[in-house]
Write a protein that holds these residues in place. Sequence first.
Motif, PDB file in Angstrom:
ATOM      1  N   TYR A   1     -30.175 -14.204   0.081  1.00 57.04           N
ATOM      2  CA  TYR A   1     -31.355 -13.747  -0.647  1.00 57.04           C
ATOM      3  C   TYR A   1     -31.182 -12.440  -1.409  1.00 57.04           C
ATOM      4  CZ  TYR A   1     -34.321 -17.317   1.508  1.00 57.04           C
ATOM      5  OH  TYR A   1     -34.894 -18.502   1.888  1.00 57.04           O
ATOM      6  N   HIS A   2     -30.215 -11.620  -1.008  1.00 54.23           N
ATOM      7  CA  HIS A   2     -30.186 -10.278  -1.576  1.00 54.23           C
ATOM      8  C   HIS A   2     -28.869  -9.859  -2.231  1.00 54.23           C
ATOM      9  CE1 HIS A   2     -34.147  -9.340  -0.150  1.00 54.23           C
ATOM     10  NE2 HIS A   2     -33.818  -9.700   1.080  1.00 54.23           N
ATOM     11  N   VAL A   3     -27.861 -10.666  -2.136  1.00 56.00           N
ATOM     12  CA  VAL A   3     -26.590 -10.283  -2.748  1.00 56.00           C
ATOM     13  C   VAL A   3     -26.345 -11.154  -3.971  1.00 56.00           C
ATOM     14  CG1 VAL A   3     -24.102 -10.100  -2.453  1.00 56.00           C
ATOM     15  CG2 VAL A   3     -25.622  -9.497  -0.572  1.00 56.00           C
ATOM     16  N   SER A   4     -26.350 -10.529  -5.121  1.00 52.71           N
ATOM     17  CA  SER A   4     -26.063 -11.219  -6.374  1.00 52.71           C
ATOM     18  C   SER A   4     -25.496 -10.198  -7.346  1.00 52.71           C
ATOM     19  CB  SER A   4     -27.333 -11.853  -6.956  1.00 52.71           C
ATOM     20  OG  SER A   4     -28.238 -10.858  -7.392  1.00 52.71           O
ATOM     21  N   THR A   5     -25.089 -10.658  -8.484  1.00 54.46           N
ATOM     22  CA  THR A   5     -24.528  -9.740  -9.490  1.00 54.46           C
ATOM     23  C   THR A   5     -25.584  -8.785 -10.031  1.00 54.46           C
ATOM     24  OG1 THR A   5     -24.937 -11.434 -11.183  1.00 54.46           O
ATOM     25  CG2 THR A   5     -22.743 -11.375 -10.181  1.00 54.46           C
ATOM     26  N   LYS A   6     -26.870  -9.147  -9.872  1.00 57.32           N
ATOM     27  CA  LYS A   6     -27.931  -8.299 -10.417  1.00 57.32           C
ATOM     28  C   LYS A   6     -28.355  -7.184  -9.468  1.00 57.32           C
ATOM     29  CE  LYS A   6     -29.920 -11.970 -13.283  1.00 57.32           C
ATOM     30  NZ  LYS A   6     -31.143 -12.766 -13.572  1.00 57.32           N
ATOM     31  N   ASN A   7     -28.146  -7.380  -8.179  1.00 59.04           N
ATOM     32  CA  ASN A   7     -28.617  -6.366  -7.223  1.00 59.04           C
ATOM     33  C   ASN A   7     -27.561  -6.041  -6.177  1.00 59.04           C
ATOM     34  OD1 ASN A   7     -28.646  -8.697  -5.751  1.00 59.04           O
ATOM     35  ND2 ASN A   7     -30.843  -8.663  -5.301  1.00 59.04           N
ATOM     36  N   MET A   8     -26.346  -5.869  -6.615  1.00 60.16           N
ATOM     37  CA  MET A   8     -25.268  -5.549  -5.693  1.00 60.16           C
ATOM     38  C   MET A   8     -25.528  -4.244  -4.949  1.00 60.16           C
ATOM     39  SD  MET A   8     -23.007  -7.914  -5.590  1.00 60.16           S
ATOM     40  CE  MET A   8     -21.573  -7.077  -4.907  1.00 60.16           C
TER      41      MET A   8
ATOM     42  N   LYS B   1     -36.402 -28.725  -6.388  1.00 60.50           N
ATOM     43  CA  LYS B   1     -35.298 -27.863  -6.817  1.00 60.50           C
ATOM     44  C   LYS B   1     -35.600 -26.407  -6.484  1.00 60.50           C
ATOM     45  CE  LYS B   1     -34.060 -31.011 -10.574  1.00 60.50           C
ATOM     46  NZ  LYS B   1     -33.876 -31.180 -12.031  1.00 60.50           N
ATOM     47  N   ASP B   2     -36.093 -26.210  -5.261  1.00 62.43           N
ATOM     48  CA  ASP B   2     -36.485 -24.882  -4.782  1.00 62.43           C
ATOM     49  C   ASP B   2     -35.316 -24.265  -4.009  1.00 62.43           C
ATOM     50  OD1 ASP B   2     -37.589 -22.656  -3.503  1.00 62.43           O
ATOM     51  OD2 ASP B   2     -39.568 -23.596  -3.372  1.00 62.43           O
ATOM     52  N   ILE B   3     -34.594 -23.404  -4.673  1.00 61.13           N
ATOM     53  CA  ILE B   3     -33.412 -22.791  -4.066  1.00 61.13           C
ATOM     54  C   ILE B   3     -33.792 -21.903  -2.884  1.00 61.13           C
ATOM     55  CG2 ILE B   3     -31.406 -21.320  -4.460  1.00 61.13           C
ATOM     56  CD1 ILE B   3     -31.303 -24.019  -5.843  1.00 61.13           C
ATOM     57  N   ASP B   4     -34.894 -21.165  -2.996  1.00 63.03           N
ATOM     58  CA  ASP B   4     -35.316 -20.279  -1.903  1.00 63.03           C
ATOM     59  C   ASP B   4     -35.631 -21.076  -0.643  1.00 63.03           C
ATOM     60  OD1 ASP B   4     -34.958 -17.936  -3.208  1.00 63.03           O
ATOM     61  OD2 ASP B   4     -37.066 -17.584  -3.671  1.00 63.03           O
ATOM     62  N   LEU B   5     -36.272 -22.224  -0.797  1.00 60.20           N
ATOM     63  CA  LEU B   5     -36.595 -23.050   0.365  1.00 60.20           C
ATOM     64  C   LEU B   5     -35.327 -23.625   0.978  1.00 60.20           C
ATOM     65  CD1 LEU B   5     -38.766 -24.290   2.160  1.00 60.20           C
ATOM     66  CD2 LEU B   5     -38.870 -26.233   0.577  1.00 60.20           C
ATOM     67  N   PHE B   6     -34.384 -24.010   0.142  1.00 63.12           N
ATOM     68  CA  PHE B   6     -33.117 -24.537   0.662  1.00 63.12           C
ATOM     69  C   PHE B   6     -32.361 -23.453   1.427  1.00 63.12           C
ATOM     70  CE2 PHE B   6     -28.580 -25.510   0.430  1.00 63.12           C
ATOM     71  CZ  PHE B   6     -28.580 -26.803   0.950  1.00 63.12           C
ATOM     72  N   LYS B   7     -32.389 -22.223   0.930  1.00 63.25           N
ATOM     73  CA  LYS B   7     -31.754 -21.118   1.636  1.00 63.25           C
ATOM     74  C   LYS B   7     -32.411 -20.906   2.999  1.00 63.25           C
ATOM     75  CE  LYS B   7     -30.438 -18.564  -2.557  1.00 63.25           C
ATOM     76  NZ  LYS B   7     -30.708 -17.346  -3.366  1.00 63.25           N
ATOM     77  N   ALA B   8     -33.744 -20.993   3.021  1.00 64.25           N
ATOM     78  CA  ALA B   8     -34.465 -20.835   4.289  1.00 64.25           C
ATOM     79  C   ALA B   8     -34.056 -21.924   5.274  1.00 64.25           C
ATOM     80  CB  ALA B   8     -35.972 -20.889   4.041  1.00 64.25           C
ATOM     81  N   PHE B   9     -33.955 -23.155   4.783  1.00 63.76           N
ATOM     82  CA  PHE B   9     -33.522 -24.262   5.632  1.00 63.76           C
ATOM     83  C   PHE B   9     -32.134 -23.995   6.201  1.00 63.76           C
ATOM     84  CE2 PHE B   9     -31.004 -28.158   5.999  1.00 63.76           C
ATOM     85  CZ  PHE B   9     -31.755 -28.871   6.926  1.00 63.76           C
ATOM     86  N   PHE B  10     -31.237 -23.464   5.399  1.00 62.90           N
ATOM     87  CA  PHE B  10     -29.874 -23.193   5.853  1.00 62.90           C
ATOM     88  C   PHE B  10     -29.861 -22.110   6.926  1.00 62.90           C
ATOM     89  CE2 PHE B  10     -25.831 -20.890   5.564  1.00 62.90           C
ATOM     90  CZ  PHE B  10     -24.950 -21.933   5.796  1.00 62.90           C
ATOM     91  N   VAL B  11     -30.646 -21.051   6.733  1.00 67.19           N
ATOM     92  CA  VAL B  11     -30.703 -19.966   7.723  1.00 67.19           C
ATOM     93  C   VAL B  11     -31.243 -20.489   9.051  1.00 67.19           C
ATOM     94  CG1 VAL B  11     -31.802 -17.771   8.305  1.00 67.19           C
ATOM     95  CG2 VAL B  11     -30.919 -18.139   5.996  1.00 67.19           C
ATOM     96  N   ILE B  12     -32.292 -21.319   8.996  1.00 63.67           N
ATOM     97  CA  ILE B  12     -32.841 -21.908  10.218  1.00 63.67           C
ATOM     98  C   ILE B  12     -31.816 -22.816  10.875  1.00 63.67           C
ATOM     99  CG2 ILE B  12     -34.608 -23.462  11.137  1.00 63.67           C
ATOM    100  CD1 ILE B  12     -36.468 -22.442   8.925  1.00 63.67           C
ATOM    101  N   LEU B  13     -31.109 -23.600  10.055  1.00 64.30           N
ATOM    102  CA  LEU B  13     -30.098 -24.518  10.581  1.00 64.30           C
ATOM    103  C   LEU B  13     -29.013 -23.768  11.342  1.00 64.30           C
ATOM    104  CD1 LEU B  13     -29.272 -27.543  10.566  1.00 64.30           C
ATOM    105  CD2 LEU B  13     -27.841 -27.020   8.579  1.00 64.30           C
ATOM    106  N   LEU B  14     -28.662 -22.569  10.884  1.00 68.16           N
ATOM    107  CA  LEU B  14     -27.660 -21.771  11.589  1.00 68.16           C
ATOM    108  C   LEU B  14     -28.099 -21.483  13.023  1.00 68.16           C
ATOM    109  CD1 LEU B  14     -26.340 -19.028   9.112  1.00 68.16           C
ATOM    110  CD2 LEU B  14     -25.052 -20.880  10.191  1.00 68.16           C
ATOM    111  N   GLY B  15     -29.403 -21.305  13.203  1.00 68.26           N
ATOM    112  CA  GLY B  15     -29.908 -21.030  14.538  1.00 68.26           C
ATOM    113  C   GLY B  15     -29.657 -22.172  15.499  1.00 68.26           C
ATOM    114  N   PHE B  16     -29.615 -23.401  14.966  1.00 71.15           N
ATOM    115  CA  PHE B  16     -29.402 -24.558  15.826  1.00 71.15           C
ATOM    116  C   PHE B  16     -27.966 -24.672  16.306  1.00 71.15           C
ATOM    117  CE2 PHE B  16     -33.085 -26.994  13.638  1.00 71.15           C
ATOM    118  CZ  PHE B  16     -33.989 -26.223  14.350  1.00 71.15           C
ATOM    119  N   THR B  17     -27.069 -23.855  15.800  1.00 66.38           N
ATOM    120  CA  THR B  17     -25.691 -23.898  16.274  1.00 66.38           C
ATOM    121  C   THR B  17     -25.545 -23.245  17.644  1.00 66.38           C
ATOM    122  OG1 THR B  17     -25.089 -21.809  15.174  1.00 66.38           O
ATOM    123  CG2 THR B  17     -24.798 -23.855  13.918  1.00 66.38           C
TER     124      THR B  17
END
Length: 210
Positions: A40-47, A161-177
């Motif tokens: 969510y926070h690391v990109s070329t615009k806000n390094m 095509k909601d990238i923010d929601l997909f990122k949220a899904f990925f972060v939650i999925l990490l918790g299931f590991t």
Amino acid sequence: LIINQLFIKDRRLEIVLIISLIFTLSLGYYIQVVAFLLLYHVSTKNMGQGFLLFALIAVVLLGIRSTEGTENGELYERTFGRIETIQSQTSYGAGFAVDDRESYVQNALKEFQENPLFGTSRTDVAVGNNVYETLALYGLVGTMFILYPFILLLVWSIKYKDIDLFKAFFVILLGFTHRPFHASLLYFFIIYCIVLMYDRYRKNYNRNQV
């Protein structure tokens, strides 16, 4: 953090939450918050902003690391010490497990393999608190119902095509590991609140587009 990122977007609240949750001494949280910050926070615009967040977390973690062998050594043992425990344990190819959870992992995996569709009916075997818990208890069929809200969020992220929601899904999925989704009232309340809020958000978004 996910609810704030998707619907509230209060940066100060986010910083307070990130710092506060560090003191839960949860190894899983540390993994998830790093993924959260990267996504969510690391990109070329806000390094610069991303660097400051990582620097802040690094300072806190270094402080915890320095407690090894001191009166506050419990901080080290419950964080970095757990990582060392994982590395030193014998791996059985069954995912992450720490301390007594290793036996739970083995039990749950065995019960799932023996009862893949509907799960185990045994009550004399400890299968909880690990990544295979849901599969062991409810099988593939039951797991689809239990995890339905997460599947729905994934479908929505692709459909809209909601990238923010997909990122949220990925972060939650990490918790299931390292922790399962427990079929409890609180867990269901939280995830269905996210589903409901996103549904309302999409309806408002579509109404404003008309």
